[in-house]
Motif scaffolding. Structure first.
Motif, PDB file in Angstrom:
ATOM      1  N   ILE A 105      -0.941 -42.716  -9.194  1.00 28.37           N
ATOM      2  CA  ILE A 105      -1.038 -41.497  -8.387  1.00 28.37           C
ATOM      3  C   ILE A 105      -1.136 -40.241  -9.246  1.00 28.37           C
ATOM      4  CG2 ILE A 105       0.126 -40.042  -6.690  1.00 28.37           C
ATOM      5  CD1 ILE A 105      -0.858 -42.571  -5.398  1.00 28.37           C
ATOM      6  N   VAL A 106      -0.170 -40.041 -10.137  1.00 30.15           N
ATOM      7  CA  VAL A 106      -0.158 -38.799 -10.928  1.00 30.15           C
ATOM      8  C   VAL A 106      -1.396 -38.676 -11.824  1.00 30.15           C
ATOM      9  CG1 VAL A 106       1.087 -37.514 -12.708  1.00 30.15           C
ATOM     10  CG2 VAL A 106       2.336 -38.512 -10.781  1.00 30.15           C
ATOM     11  N   PRO A 107      -1.762 -39.720 -12.592  1.00 29.96           N
ATOM     12  CA  PRO A 107      -2.992 -39.596 -13.387  1.00 29.96           C
ATOM     13  C   PRO A 107      -4.235 -39.351 -12.537  1.00 29.96           C
ATOM     14  CG  PRO A 107      -1.661 -41.382 -14.222  1.00 29.96           C
ATOM     15  CD  PRO A 107      -1.033 -40.958 -12.926  1.00 29.96           C
ATOM     16  N   TRP A 108      -4.299 -39.979 -11.358  1.00 29.18           N
ATOM     17  CA  TRP A 108      -5.450 -39.774 -10.474  1.00 29.18           C
ATOM     18  C   TRP A 108      -5.559 -38.307 -10.049  1.00 29.18           C
ATOM     19  CZ3 TRP A 108      -6.277 -38.144  -5.437  1.00 29.18           C
ATOM     20  CH2 TRP A 108      -7.544 -38.434  -4.886  1.00 29.18           C
ATOM     21  N   THR A 109      -4.438 -37.706  -9.682  1.00 29.05           N
ATOM     22  CA  THR A 109      -4.483 -36.292  -9.276  1.00 29.05           C
ATOM     23  C   THR A 109      -4.905 -35.400 -10.444  1.00 29.05           C
ATOM     24  OG1 THR A 109      -2.116 -35.921  -9.757  1.00 29.05           O
ATOM     25  CG2 THR A 109      -2.683 -36.643  -7.525  1.00 29.05           C
ATOM     26  N   LYS A 110      -4.440 -35.728 -11.631  1.00 27.69           N
ATOM     27  CA  LYS A 110      -4.814 -34.925 -12.806  1.00 27.69           C
ATOM     28  C   LYS A 110      -6.303 -35.055 -13.117  1.00 27.69           C
ATOM     29  CE  LYS A 110      -0.262 -34.906 -15.032  1.00 27.69           C
ATOM     30  NZ  LYS A 110       0.554 -35.381 -16.186  1.00 27.69           N
ATOM     31  N   GLN A 111      -6.833 -36.271 -12.985  1.00 28.10           N
ATOM     32  CA  GLN A 111      -8.259 -36.480 -13.236  1.00 28.10           C
ATOM     33  C   GLN A 111      -9.117 -35.691 -12.253  1.00 28.10           C
ATOM     34  OE1 GLN A 111      -8.183 -40.771 -12.888  1.00 28.10           O
ATOM     35  NE2 GLN A 111      -8.527 -41.046 -15.088  1.00 28.10           N
ATOM     36  N   VAL A 112      -8.765 -35.758 -10.978  1.00 28.02           N
ATOM     37  CA  VAL A 112      -9.542 -35.044  -9.963  1.00 28.02           C
ATOM     38  C   VAL A 112      -9.426 -33.540 -10.152  1.00 28.02           C
ATOM     39  CG1 VAL A 112      -9.796 -34.603  -7.489  1.00 28.02           C
ATOM     40  CG2 VAL A 112      -9.383 -36.933  -8.300  1.00 28.02           C
ATOM     41  N   ALA A 113      -8.209 -33.059 -10.419  1.00 26.75           N
ATOM     42  CA  ALA A 113      -8.006 -31.624 -10.616  1.00 26.75           C
ATOM     43  C   ALA A 113      -8.810 -31.113 -11.808  1.00 26.75           C
ATOM     44  CB  ALA A 113      -6.525 -31.328 -10.803  1.00 26.75           C
ATOM     45  N   GLU A 114      -8.767 -31.849 -12.915  1.00 27.50           N
ATOM     46  CA  GLU A 114      -9.510 -31.437 -14.109  1.00 27.50           C
ATOM     47  C   GLU A 114     -11.010 -31.483 -13.862  1.00 27.50           C
ATOM     48  OE1 GLU A 114     -10.034 -32.724 -18.822  1.00 27.50           O
ATOM     49  OE2 GLU A 114      -8.421 -33.585 -17.610  1.00 27.50           O
ATOM     50  N   CYS A 115     -11.483 -32.526 -13.205  1.00 24.77           N
ATOM     51  CA  CYS A 115     -12.903 -32.667 -12.900  1.00 24.77           C
ATOM     52  C   CYS A 115     -13.397 -31.508 -12.039  1.00 24.77           C
ATOM     53  CB  CYS A 115     -13.136 -33.996 -12.188  1.00 24.77           C
ATOM     54  SG  CYS A 115     -14.797 -34.239 -11.539  1.00 24.77           S
ATOM     55  N   SER A 116     -12.549 -31.050 -11.124  1.00 22.66           N
ATOM     56  CA  SER A 116     -12.949 -29.973 -10.209  1.00 22.66           C
ATOM     57  C   SER A 116     -12.854 -28.595 -10.838  1.00 22.66           C
ATOM     58  CB  SER A 116     -12.083 -30.017  -8.943  1.00 22.66           C
ATOM     59  OG  SER A 116     -10.764 -29.555  -9.220  1.00 22.66           O
ATOM     60  N   GLY A 117     -12.427 -28.535 -12.086  1.00 22.49           N
ATOM     61  CA  GLY A 117     -12.281 -27.239 -12.742  1.00 22.49           C
ATOM     62  C   GLY A 117     -11.150 -26.410 -12.168  1.00 22.49           C
ATOM     63  N   GLY A 118     -10.159 -27.076 -11.612  1.00 17.59           N
ATOM     64  CA  GLY A 118      -9.016 -26.371 -11.035  1.00 17.59           C
ATOM     65  C   GLY A 118      -9.210 -25.997  -9.580  1.00 17.59           C
TER      66      GLY A 118
END
Length: 344
Positions: free
Chosen positions: A48-61
């Protein structure tokens, strides 16, 4: 006049800057994600936590996440599906079998002796989602479906080695199919959220529970258990889903980021993850001197044959409750699992 003009220019610039700040704030979207497991569990720390970080980073915040695990206001295992359908949370990870009856097609994967392999069960679910299982996920974008490795029977006092040893035991159950299995074997299934098992074992309300190894570790259950039967007779399945309206409100870029880190790319990870998550629970039991019993091939076959009438009856029950092609779904699951194992 000059000072007045400068003042007007300054005010205009301030307004433009303020508008830019407001637009930036509006562009950022905070998504609520809930699940029912403790924050020490591998599903939280590795998935869960790594997935949220990956999506957040990919979206540029553009996308941010607030995660609600077990013990929080949104971490109730029985409410994950209803919360995400209603939009109380945007994304949820939960058990198909709790509360019972909401995913009758998908939950056929929980049938006894269908598989003891997380990768095989996960593959079957994901392959059958389009068309076969999709009806159960209306209003939801399915990010992943998965299952755990074969579950064991863990008991506090009595050592279980045969079917006959099951009679009269009060055993915590995770799903309708497993409940029927336990009842058929003479045990009394007790439906409880995972977080309530420790206390009920400690108080003697339960004699045991069925779990894979990983929650035994994450819920501290080795402290109140002493015997473990490596049964491998069932698996339990999970959903990771997003409210379709929440998904549709995101920008094309943010949606692409969620898609990139979900689906096939995510589903492929669960086989290795479950093996890694199970190991600490088993190692801890060994270190504590617990008795771990392996079913012999002959005894396993006895269980399998004895449970066939229960399996047939359960499939028929699902059919009677409105899933006209229940037998076909079960057969397709068998085929997908066999194909996965043959290719492995």
């Amino acid at each position: 006049m000059k000072s007045k003009r400068n003042a007007l220019i300054g005010a205009a610039l301030s307004a433009v800057m303020a508008l830019g700040i407001a637009s930036d704030a509006e562009a950022r979207t905070k998504l609520k994600l809930s699940h029912y497991l403790p924050s020490v569990h591998g599903i939280h720390t590795d998935f869960i936590v790594p997935w949220t970080k990956q999506v957040a980073e990919c979206s540029g915040g553009e996308v941010e996440f607030e995660v609600f695990p077990a013990g929080t206001q949104l971490g109730n295992v029985a409410r994950q599906q209803e919360q995400v359908v209603a939009g109380v949370v945007d994304i949820a990870h939960g058990l198909h079998g709790i509360p019972r009856g909401r995913f009758p097609r998908t939950s056929l994967i929980d049938m006894p002796f269908l598989t003891d392999d997380a990768g095989a069960a996960t593959h079957a679910l994901w392959q059958l989602l389009p068309g076969v299982l999709a009806e159960e996920y209306k209003g939801l974008k399915v990010l992943a479906l998965h299952a755990h490795n074969g579950g064991l029977l863990h008991t506090r006092g009595k050592k279980v080695e045969t079917m006959e040893d099951m009679k009269g035991l009060r055993i915590r159950t995770p799903s309708p199919a497993v409940s029927d299995m336990l009842s058929f074997l003479g045990a009394t299934p007790q439906g409880l959220p995972p977080g309530e098992v420790y206390e009920n074992l400690q108080r003697g309300v339960l004699d045991g529970t069925v779990f894979p190894w990983d929650p035994v570790k994450s819920f501290g259950l080795n402290e109140v258990l002493s015997n473990h039967l490596d049964l491998g007779a069932y698996t339990v399945s999970f959903f990771f889903v997003m409210n379709e309206r929440s998904y549709a409100r995101l920008s094309p870029k943010a949606r692409a980021c969620i898609d990139q880190y979900s689906g096939d790319a995510l589903v492929a990870k669960f086989d290795a993850w479950w093996d890694a998550w199970d190991k600490p629970g088993r190692d801890e039991a060994v270190a504590a001197g617990h008795v771990i019993t392996e079913l012999s091939d002959a005894e396993r076959e006895r269980w399998r044959k004895a449970l066939q009438p229960m399996i047939d009856a359960y499939v028929q029950k699902v059919k009677n409750e409105g899933v006209a092609n229940a037998e076909e779904i079960y057969r397709l699951m068998q085929e997908k699992i066999a194909a996965y194992k043959a290719a492995k």
